[in-house]
Design a protein around this motif. Structure first.
Motif, PDB file in Angstrom:
ATOM      1  N   SER A  81       0.833  -1.206   0.000  1.00 25.82           N
ATOM      2  CA  SER A  81       0.000   0.000   0.000  1.00 25.82           C
ATOM      3  C   SER A  81       0.864   1.251   0.000  1.00 25.82           C
ATOM      4  CB  SER A  81      -0.932  -0.003   1.202  1.00 25.82           C
ATOM      5  OG  SER A  81      -1.853  -1.070   1.136  1.00 25.82           O
ATOM      6  N   PHE A  82       2.013   1.189   0.662  1.00 19.10           N
ATOM      7  CA  PHE A  82       2.951   2.312   0.610  1.00 19.10           C
ATOM      8  C   PHE A  82       3.348   2.589  -0.830  1.00 19.10           C
ATOM      9  CE2 PHE A  82       7.306   3.695   0.030  1.00 19.10           C
ATOM     10  CZ  PHE A  82       7.362   4.850   0.789  1.00 19.10           C
ATOM     11  N   GLY A  83       3.698   1.535  -1.569  1.00 16.80           N
ATOM     12  CA  GLY A  83       4.096   1.716  -2.956  1.00 16.80           C
ATOM     13  C   GLY A  83       3.000   2.331  -3.792  1.00 16.80           C
ATOM     14  N   THR A  84       1.774   1.872  -3.605  1.00 19.19           N
ATOM     15  CA  THR A  84       0.642   2.425  -4.350  1.00 19.19           C
ATOM     16  C   THR A  84       0.457   3.904  -4.042  1.00 19.19           C
ATOM     17  OG1 THR A  84      -0.581   0.364  -4.627  1.00 19.19           O
ATOM     18  CG2 THR A  84      -1.876   2.377  -4.508  1.00 19.19           C
ATOM     19  N   SER A  85       0.516   4.262  -2.778  1.00 19.32           N
ATOM     20  CA  SER A  85       0.372   5.667  -2.393  1.00 19.32           C
ATOM     21  C   SER A  85       1.488   6.519  -2.991  1.00 19.32           C
ATOM     22  CB  SER A  85       0.378   5.785  -0.866  1.00 19.32           C
ATOM     23  OG  SER A  85       0.299   7.130  -0.461  1.00 19.32           O
ATOM     24  N   LEU A  86       2.708   6.013  -2.953  1.00 17.48           N
ATOM     25  CA  LEU A  86       3.840   6.748  -3.504  1.00 17.48           C
ATOM     26  C   LEU A  86       3.680   6.957  -5.007  1.00 17.48           C
ATOM     27  CD1 LEU A  86       6.720   7.921  -3.150  1.00 17.48           C
ATOM     28  CD2 LEU A  86       7.582   5.605  -3.597  1.00 17.48           C
ATOM     29  N   VAL A  87       3.308   5.896  -5.718  1.00 22.70           N
ATOM     30  CA  VAL A  87       3.164   5.975  -7.172  1.00 22.70           C
ATOM     31  C   VAL A  87       2.079   6.971  -7.563  1.00 22.70           C
ATOM     32  CG1 VAL A  87       2.308   4.661  -9.159  1.00 22.70           C
ATOM     33  CG2 VAL A  87       4.113   3.720  -7.719  1.00 22.70           C
ATOM     34  N   GLU A  88       0.971   6.948  -6.866  1.00 22.30           N
ATOM     35  CA  GLU A  88      -0.122   7.867  -7.189  1.00 22.30           C
ATOM     36  C   GLU A  88       0.295   9.315  -6.980  1.00 22.30           C
ATOM     37  OE1 GLU A  88      -3.257   6.356  -4.785  1.00 22.30           O
ATOM     38  OE2 GLU A  88      -3.676   4.674  -6.118  1.00 22.30           O
ATOM     39  N   SER A  89       1.028   9.576  -5.911  1.00 24.10           N
ATOM     40  CA  SER A  89       1.499  10.943  -5.658  1.00 24.10           C
ATOM     41  C   SER A  89       2.528  11.374  -6.697  1.00 24.10           C
ATOM     42  CB  SER A  89       2.099  11.036  -4.250  1.00 24.10           C
ATOM     43  OG  SER A  89       1.118  10.817  -3.265  1.00 24.10           O
ATOM     44  N   LEU A  90       3.452  10.476  -7.037  1.00 26.90           N
ATOM     45  CA  LEU A  90       4.471  10.803  -8.030  1.00 26.90           C
ATOM     46  C   LEU A  90       3.863  11.052  -9.398  1.00 26.90           C
ATOM     47  CD1 LEU A  90       7.253   8.231  -7.066  1.00 26.90           C
ATOM     48  CD2 LEU A  90       7.250  10.693  -6.628  1.00 26.90           C
ATOM     49  N   ALA A  91       2.852  10.257  -9.743  1.00 27.11           N
ATOM     50  CA  ALA A  91       2.205  10.432 -11.049  1.00 27.11           C
ATOM     51  C   ALA A  91       1.555  11.801 -11.153  1.00 27.11           C
ATOM     52  CB  ALA A  91       1.174   9.325 -11.261  1.00 27.11           C
ATOM     53  N   GLU A  92       0.907  12.228 -10.088  1.00 29.57           N
ATOM     54  CA  GLU A  92       0.261  13.547 -10.080  1.00 29.57           C
ATOM     55  C   GLU A  92       1.283  14.661 -10.207  1.00 29.57           C
ATOM     56  OE1 GLU A  92      -2.895  14.906  -9.832  1.00 29.57           O
ATOM     57  OE2 GLU A  92      -3.527  12.906 -10.475  1.00 29.57           O
ATOM     58  N   ALA A  93       2.487  14.418  -9.699  1.00 31.84           N
ATOM     59  CA  ALA A  93       3.489  15.482  -9.651  1.00 31.84           C
ATOM     60  C   ALA A  93       4.204  15.708 -10.974  1.00 31.84           C
ATOM     61  CB  ALA A  93       4.521  15.162  -8.563  1.00 31.84           C
ATOM     62  N   GLN A  94       4.121  14.772 -11.916  1.00 35.78           N
ATOM     63  CA  GLN A  94       4.914  14.895 -13.147  1.00 35.78           C
ATOM     64  C   GLN A  94       4.440  16.026 -14.040  1.00 35.78           C
ATOM     65  OE1 GLN A  94       7.765  13.225 -13.047  1.00 35.78           O
ATOM     66  NE2 GLN A  94       6.845  12.550 -11.124  1.00 35.78           N
ATOM     67  N   GLY A  95       3.147  16.143 -14.240  1.00 39.49           N
ATOM     68  CA  GLY A  95       2.629  17.216 -15.069  1.00 39.49           C
ATOM     69  C   GLY A  95       2.963  17.086 -16.537  1.00 39.49           C
ATOM     70  N   THR A  96       3.329  15.900 -16.975  1.00 39.48           N
ATOM     71  CA  THR A  96       3.665  15.686 -18.376  1.00 39.48           C
ATOM     72  C   THR A  96       3.336  14.257 -18.757  1.00 39.48           C
ATOM     73  OG1 THR A  96       5.465  15.538 -19.987  1.00 39.48           O
ATOM     74  CG2 THR A  96       6.044  15.159 -17.690  1.00 39.48           C
ATOM     75  N   ASN A  97       2.900  14.075 -19.982  1.00 40.69           N
ATOM     76  CA  ASN A  97       2.630  12.734 -20.482  1.00 40.69           C
ATOM     77  C   ASN A  97       3.912  12.029 -20.909  1.00 40.69           C
ATOM     78  OD1 ASN A  97       0.729  10.704 -21.088  1.00 40.69           O
ATOM     79  ND2 ASN A  97       0.863  11.171 -23.264  1.00 40.69           N
ATOM     80  N   SER A  98       4.998  12.764 -20.999  1.00 40.81           N
ATOM     81  CA  SER A  98       6.254  12.174 -21.446  1.00 40.81           C
ATOM     82  C   SER A  98       6.860  11.252 -20.392  1.00 40.81           C
ATOM     83  CB  SER A  98       7.264  13.275 -21.795  1.00 40.81           C
ATOM     84  OG  SER A  98       6.800  14.019 -22.901  1.00 40.81           O
ATOM     85  N   ILE A  99       6.532  11.498 -19.130  1.00 39.00           N
ATOM     86  CA  ILE A  99       6.973  10.609 -18.055  1.00 39.00           C
ATOM     87  C   ILE A  99       5.719  10.016 -17.429  1.00 39.00           C
ATOM     88  CG2 ILE A  99       8.146  10.404 -15.834  1.00 39.00           C
ATOM     89  CD1 ILE A  99       9.964  12.695 -16.693  1.00 39.00           C
TER      90      ILE A  99
END
Length: 231
Positions: A151-169
């Motif tokens: 669950s830690f990994g899922t929470s981390l991934v969701e937060s990181l995905a929101e932070a990218q702001g680009t479809n390239s990453i």
């Protein structure tokens, strides 16, 4: 399109091995594993590259990814398939078992994604696929530590995905159900599920996500696959 470079953590067995096997014929693949003999065996079998790396050790993770970029020039995608099993009720787990699960599933995930993102930000693109577990959404008795660490990994991934702001990453995750791999066997637990997906079935979805290009549909942050073996 020129061959791309993919890193598969946990690529010496189970789901990670199947991902590496599917990617290897047409791409440069680097498997990460913490047992040298297993890394050597997969490297020879698949004709890929391999690095011995304990993901819970910051220096090893940094050196591994820096070395991959120095050798291959880039990292197009990372499949984070490695995990440490911790089956059993909390009072049945030793402090060592709890510590190991946290070191690999929590600290290791954070360190590996951090270093991968540093490289992808430098090059301006890349895909990350994190293998979570259906158990993070559908609690199963007897695996409180495993579920909590995933669950830690899922929470981390969701937060990181929101932070990218680009479809390239793109940072994506899949939530497969039980699979008959060595995850439990390594700690002496038996695989008890009667309905399950095979690693190669789930691997096909991981590979599909890794191969998405920068201008493909925006899927970063999505839980792309939710499967309990009945699909």
């Amino acid at each position: 399109m020129s061959a791309r470079t993919f890193v598969v953590d946990g690529g010496t067995s189970g789901l990670g091995y199947q991902v590496a096997r599917m990617l290897a014929p047409d791409n440069r693949v680097v498997v990460l594993g913490n047992v040298a003999q297993e890394v050597d065996a997969v490297r020879e079998e698949l004709g890929c590259d391999g690095v011995v790396c304990d993901v819970s050790q910051p220096e090893q993770v940094r050196d591994a990814l820096d070395g991959i970029v120095a050798r291959h020039g880039k990292i197009d995608g990372l499949a984070h398939c490695a995990a440490r099993w911790a089956g059993g009720h909390l009072d049945e787990l030793t402090p060592e078992m709890i510590t190991m699960a946290i070191q690999v599933n929590v600290l290791g995930t954070a360190l590996l994604l951090r270093e991968a993102l540093i490289q992808m930000h430098r090059q301006g693109y890349g895909n990350i696929v994190y293998v979570s577990a259906l158990a993070t959404e559908v609690p199963r008795p007897g695996i409180p530590i495993y579920r909590a660490t995933k669950s830690f990994g899922t929470s981390l991934v969701e937060s990181l995905a929101e932070a990218q702001g680009t479809n390239s990453i793109k940072i994506m995750e899949i939530h497969p159900g039980p699979m008959p791999t060595r995850l439990q066997e390594r700690t002496g637990d038996q695989f008890l599920d009667e309905v399950y997906a095979l690693p190669e079935q789930v691997a096909a979805e991981v590979v599909r996500l890794l191969l998405l290009s920068s201008d493909d549909l925006y899927v970063s942050g999505q839980k792309v696959l939710r499967a309990d073996g009945r699909w």
